[in-house]
Design a protein around this motif. Structure first.
Motif, mmCIF file in Angstrom:
data_model
loop_
_atom_site.group_PDB
_atom_site.id
_atom_site.type_symbol
_atom_site.label_atom_id
_atom_site.label_comp_id
_atom_site.label_asym_id
_atom_site.label_seq_id
_atom_site.Cartn_x
_atom_site.Cartn_y
_atom_site.Cartn_z
ATOM 1 N N ARG A 126 0.838 -1.205 0.000
ATOM 2 C CA ARG A 126 0.000 0.000 0.000
ATOM 3 C C ARG A 126 0.871 1.253 0.000
ATOM 4 N NH1 ARG A 126 -3.281 -3.069 3.627
ATOM 5 N NH2 ARG A 126 -2.218 -2.132 5.392
ATOM 6 N N ARG A 127 1.916 1.235 0.814
ATOM 7 C CA ARG A 127 2.809 2.398 0.891
ATOM 8 C C ARG A 127 3.523 2.618 -0.446
ATOM 9 N NH1 ARG A 127 7.746 3.681 4.945
ATOM 10 N NH2 ARG A 127 7.799 5.882 4.500
ATOM 11 N N LEU A 128 3.953 1.525 -1.081
ATOM 12 C CA LEU A 128 4.612 1.635 -2.375
ATOM 13 C C LEU A 128 3.662 2.219 -3.412
ATOM 14 C CD1 LEU A 128 7.072 1.031 -4.191
ATOM 15 C CD2 LEU A 128 6.117 -1.254 -4.546
ATOM 16 N N ASN A 129 2.413 1.760 -3.421
ATOM 17 C CA ASN A 129 1.430 2.303 -4.368
ATOM 18 C C ASN A 129 1.199 3.787 -4.117
ATOM 19 O OD1 ASN A 129 1.064 -0.099 -5.724
ATOM 20 N ND2 ASN A 129 -0.619 -0.754 -4.426
ATOM 21 N N TRP A 130 1.124 4.188 -2.844
ATOM 22 C CA TRP A 130 0.951 5.589 -2.496
ATOM 23 C C TRP A 130 2.140 6.405 -2.999
ATOM 24 C CZ3 TRP A 130 3.724 8.874 0.781
ATOM 25 C CH2 TRP A 130 3.117 10.090 1.064
ATOM 26 N N MET A 131 3.343 5.888 -2.787
ATOM 27 C CA MET A 131 4.551 6.597 -3.224
ATOM 28 C C MET A 131 4.598 6.697 -4.748
ATOM 29 S SD MET A 131 7.348 5.111 -0.596
ATOM 30 C CE MET A 131 8.466 6.467 -0.313
ATOM 31 N N ARG A 132 4.179 5.657 -5.440
ATOM 32 C CA ARG A 132 4.138 5.709 -6.913
ATOM 33 C C ARG A 132 3.171 6.783 -7.384
ATOM 34 N NH1 ARG A 132 4.139 -0.781 -8.006
ATOM 35 N NH2 ARG A 132 6.391 -1.045 -8.012
ATOM 36 N N GLN A 133 2.015 6.855 -6.703
ATOM 37 C CA GLN A 133 1.023 7.859 -7.065
ATOM 38 C C GLN A 133 1.589 9.268 -6.842
ATOM 39 O OE1 GLN A 133 -2.564 7.552 -4.793
ATOM 40 N NE2 GLN A 133 -3.586 9.182 -5.882
ATOM 41 N N LYS A 134 2.251 9.467 -5.712
ATOM 42 C CA LYS A 134 2.849 10.775 -5.428
ATOM 43 C C LYS A 134 3.939 11.101 -6.446
ATOM 44 C CE LYS A 134 0.427 12.034 -2.020
ATOM 45 N NZ LYS A 134 -0.483 13.158 -2.160
ATOM 46 N N LEU A 135 4.721 10.112 -6.836
ATOM 47 C CA LEU A 135 5.759 10.321 -7.846
ATOM 48 C C LEU A 135 5.130 10.742 -9.166
ATOM 49 C CD1 LEU A 135 8.709 10.134 -8.814
ATOM 50 C CD2 LEU A 135 8.279 7.725 -9.313
ATOM 51 N N GLN A 136 4.048 10.072 -9.545
ATOM 52 C CA GLN A 136 3.373 10.412 -10.796
ATOM 53 C C GLN A 136 2.834 11.848 -10.737
ATOM 54 O OE1 GLN A 136 0.233 7.722 -11.832
ATOM 55 N NE2 GLN A 136 -0.119 8.637 -13.814
ATOM 56 N N GLU A 137 2.234 12.215 -9.596
ATOM 57 C CA GLU A 137 1.723 13.574 -9.442
ATOM 58 C C GLU A 137 2.867 14.592 -9.535
ATOM 59 O OE1 GLU A 137 -0.342 13.587 -5.703
ATOM 60 O OE2 GLU A 137 -1.941 12.272 -6.450
ATOM 61 N N THR A 138 3.985 14.283 -8.909
ATOM 62 C CA THR A 138 5.139 15.176 -8.936
ATOM 63 C C THR A 138 5.680 15.315 -10.355
ATOM 64 O OG1 THR A 138 5.695 14.489 -6.690
ATOM 65 C CG2 THR A 138 7.420 15.586 -7.924
ATOM 66 N N GLU A 139 5.733 14.197 -11.089
ATOM 67 C CA GLU A 139 6.203 14.256 -12.477
ATOM 68 C C GLU A 139 5.273 15.123 -13.327
ATOM 69 O OE1 GLU A 139 6.438 10.093 -13.453
ATOM 70 O OE2 GLU A 139 8.544 9.979 -12.865
ATOM 71 N N GLU A 140 3.968 15.001 -13.090
ATOM 72 C CA GLU A 140 3.006 15.822 -13.841
ATOM 73 C C GLU A 140 3.199 17.296 -13.518
ATOM 74 O OE1 GLU A 140 -0.850 14.218 -12.912
ATOM 75 O OE2 GLU A 140 -0.468 12.367 -14.024
ATOM 76 N N LEU A 141 3.407 17.599 -12.242
ATOM 77 C CA LEU A 141 3.666 18.997 -11.860
ATOM 78 C C LEU A 141 4.948 19.508 -12.498
ATOM 79 C CD1 LEU A 141 2.684 19.014 -8.080
ATOM 80 C CD2 LEU A 141 1.539 20.228 -9.935
#
Length: 163
Positions: A105-120
């Motif tokens: 779950r933590r890894l999935n959350w971190m992946r999501q945050k990484l994707q959001e950061t890349e989009e920003l």
């Protein structure tokens, strides 16, 4: 780590199976030996009604029975220890599975945050590009405006001279 527990679990199950098999064999051997002793005692009693032989047979059979009972007790103790170890392994496995789910779950959350950061980051990059383009356009317009005014001024200055 999980694979090691699975291997250990399998080994413990195999040990339990072997111990159960050995226990069954030991119990069968005890019953068989008890029957053999009874048969020998009966045949000895029929052959010689002497009380000395029956006492010797009883002592020997009691020793054998005692030894077999002790073996059976040892086997049951080993089986109990194996069962306890198996339960510990199963409990450890459950804890590890819970930890694994939490980490996933933590890894999935971190992946999501990484994707959001890349989009920003990409949005920021586009904004910087747009700003630079706007600045260049403004510079060009200002340069053209100055050039146009200079030409106008020159033409105005030349006009009185030509008159």
């Amino acid at each position: 780590m999980m694979e090691e527990l699975v291997v250990e679990n399998t080994e413990l199950r195999e040990q339990i199976s072997k111990l159960e098999s050995k226990t069954a064999e030991t119990e069968a051997a005890v019953r068989r030996l008890q029957q053999e002793l009874k048969d020998k005692a009966v045949s000895a009693a029929q052959a010689q009604p002497s009380t000395d032989n029956s006492k010797i047979m009883n002592v020997d059979s009691e020793d054998v029975v005692t030894r077999l009972q002790w073996d059976l007790t040892q086997t049951r103790q080993k089986l109990a220890l194996s069962d306890a170890a198996l339960e510990d392994s199963a409990l450890s496995m459950k804890h590890l599975e819970g930890d694994k789910r939490c980490l996933e779950r933590r890894l999935n959350w971190m992946r999501q945050k990484l994707q959001e950061t890349e989009e920003l980051y990409l949005q920021s990059k586009r904004c910087v590009h747009n700003l630079r383009s706007s600045l260049k356009q403004r510079e060009v317009q200002q340069t053209e405006g100055r050039t146009g005014r200079y030409v106008t001024l020159l033409s105005q200055k030349q006009t009185p001279l030509q008159r």
